[in-house]
Design an enzyme around this catalytic site. Structure first.
Site, PDB file in Angstrom:
ATOM      1  N   HIS A 211      36.344  30.268  31.441  1.00  0.00           N
ATOM      2  CA  HIS A 211      35.777  30.950  31.758  1.00  0.00           C
ATOM      3  C   HIS A 211      35.227  31.702  30.621  1.00  0.00           C
ATOM      4  O   HIS A 211      37.140  32.279  29.886  1.00  0.00           O
ATOM      5  CB  HIS A 211      36.500  31.780  32.542  1.00  0.00           C
ATOM      6  CG  HIS A 211      36.291  31.505  33.929  1.00  0.00           C
ATOM      7  ND1 HIS A 211      34.917  31.740  35.207  1.00  0.00           N
ATOM      8  CD2 HIS A 211      35.984  30.133  34.693  1.00  0.00           C
ATOM      9  CE1 HIS A 211      34.900  31.633  36.724  1.00  0.00           C
ATOM     10  NE2 HIS A 211      35.515  30.522  35.865  1.00  0.00           N
ATOM     11  N   CYS A 242      35.403  36.903  38.419  1.00  0.00           N
ATOM     12  CA  CYS A 242      36.945  36.870  38.883  1.00  0.00           C
ATOM     13  C   CYS A 242      37.082  37.551  39.709  1.00  0.00           C
ATOM     14  O   CYS A 242      37.242  38.651  39.166  1.00  0.00           O
ATOM     15  CB  CYS A 242      37.454  36.524  37.392  1.00  0.00           C
ATOM     16  SG  CYS A 242      39.236  36.472  37.405  1.00  0.00           S
ATOM     17  N   ASN A 251      31.133  32.129  33.478  1.00  0.00           N
ATOM     18  CA  ASN A 251      31.663  30.621  33.062  1.00  0.00           C
ATOM     19  C   ASN A 251      31.113  30.903  32.014  1.00  0.00           C
ATOM     20  O   ASN A 251      30.658  31.669  31.547  1.00  0.00           O
ATOM     21  CB  ASN A 251      30.537  29.573  34.120  1.00  0.00           C
ATOM     22  CG  ASN A 251      31.555  29.128  34.977  1.00  0.00           C
ATOM     23  OD1 ASN A 251      30.892  29.966  36.056  1.00  0.00           O
ATOM     24  ND2 ASN A 251      32.822  28.632  34.946  1.00  0.00           N
TER      25      ASN A 251
HETATM   26 ZN    ZN Z   1      35.444  28.989  37.672  1.00  0.00          ZN
END
Ligand code: ZN
Length: 320
Positions: A211, A242, A251
């Site tokens: 990420h 997140c 990502n």
């Molecule tokens: Zn992920």
């Protein structure tokens, strides 16, 4: 610089990217994105997750998406199956799905936060699930969520990864994924962990899931390649928030990774222009800014017309 000549990229945007979106993405749109991805040359796509619809409402249409996408030669399709129920749902698509991903966090606190179970309890579920998946002809991939850092426990000792890898191997699982789920890894850490795991487990097909939460995902990609990694996940247009870092980017954008690799002479098999066009499509249905340097600035190899000779520099905006 000594690097591998070719890298395998799995596109995870339709699963890891879409699942973080609050606004409903129509099923038709999901299918259109996946069908376009299937024609970029990307060798593998993670299509969806057979998670409980209450856990991930955005992917409640997993069955419809999986049954209606085009299955294109040369592309393999993967689904996440977080538990036995999810795996049973995936069994209906034996002919379409090549690989199923099992989900496990390598720290107790994150595994509990994610699935309300201890690591041992999750691994016991996998003991039941693995033979069912293998009998169906699925390749099983075992993920190691938070293997490069945990929001509750910080840096993860490599022994925690070995413990999970040993259990996966005992179940006959030889595909594994190291994940920087919350985007806290740095290149030195990535190099150390990847080199260690590749060296210790040469029988495993590893891949790395990064990420870009703190803008280090491209640097981490390069560090991992220097340690010998040649399989990476990417999410087109950089979706994938997140929950522990609100507003954070997601990502690593597939198109940014492909751009870097191609400029370095590393093959991916992906048509970068097509990938950028798909990233641009996301502007039509994603209601927030996208974290993609290709969308911001274009390819590094894009040339612009040189100013006409008779034009004075001052006329095109440079200081006179
Ligand atoms: Zn992920």
């Amino acid at each position: 610089m000594q690097l591998v000549k070719k890298v395998h990229i799995m596109e995870v945007g339709p699963r890891d990217g879409f699942q973080a979106e609050k606004t409903w993405i129509p099923t038709e749109t999901k299918i259109a994105v996946i069908n376009a991805l299937s024609r970029t040359g990307v060798p593998e796509i993670q299509v969806t997750s057979f998670a409980h619809p209450k856990a991930i409402p955005q992917l409640a249409d997993a069955e419809e998406v999986m049954s209606r996408i085009d299955i294109v030669d040369g592309v393999s399709y993967r689904a996440m199956t977080p538990n036995i129920r999810g795996l049973q749902r995936a069994l209906a698509f034996k002919d379409r799905i090549t690989t199923v991903s099992f989900m496990l966090s390598v720290t107790e606190s994150h595994n509990r936060a994610n699935g309300n179970r201890s690591i041992d309890e999750t691994l016991q579920d996998f003991e039941e699930m693995t033979p069912i998946a293998q009998d169906a002809g699925f390749v099983v991939s075992g993920s190691m969520i938070c293997s490069l850092g945990c929001p509750f426990e910080g840096e993860v000792p490599v022994q925690a990864l070995e413990r999970v890898a040993d259990r996966y191997l005992a179940l006959g699982i030889t595909n594994m994924s190291l994940a920087d789920t919350i985007g806290v890894a740095n290149p030195a850490l990535v190099y150390r962990v990847v080199a260690h795991m590749l060296d210790k487990y040469p029988q495993v097909t590893w891949n790395l899931h990064l990420h870009n939460t703190r803008d280090m995902a491209l640097a981490n990609t390069l560090a991992a390649m220097q340690a010998g990694m040649d399989r990476f996940d990417g999410g087109v247009s950089g979706l994938g928030g997140c929950p522990y870092a609100p507003g954070a980017s997601g990502n690593i954008a597939t198109e940014d990774m492909v751009n870097m690799l191609h400029e370095m002479g590393v093959e991916t098999g992906i048509d970068l222009d097509k990938m950028i066009a798909i990233a641009r499509m996301h502007k039509d249905f994603i209601d927030h800014p996208l974290d993609s340097s290709m969308l911001r600035a274009g390819k590094g190899s894009d040339l612009r017309p040189a100013p006409r000779q008779q034009q004075k520099i001052g006329e095109i905006g440079a200081p006179a």
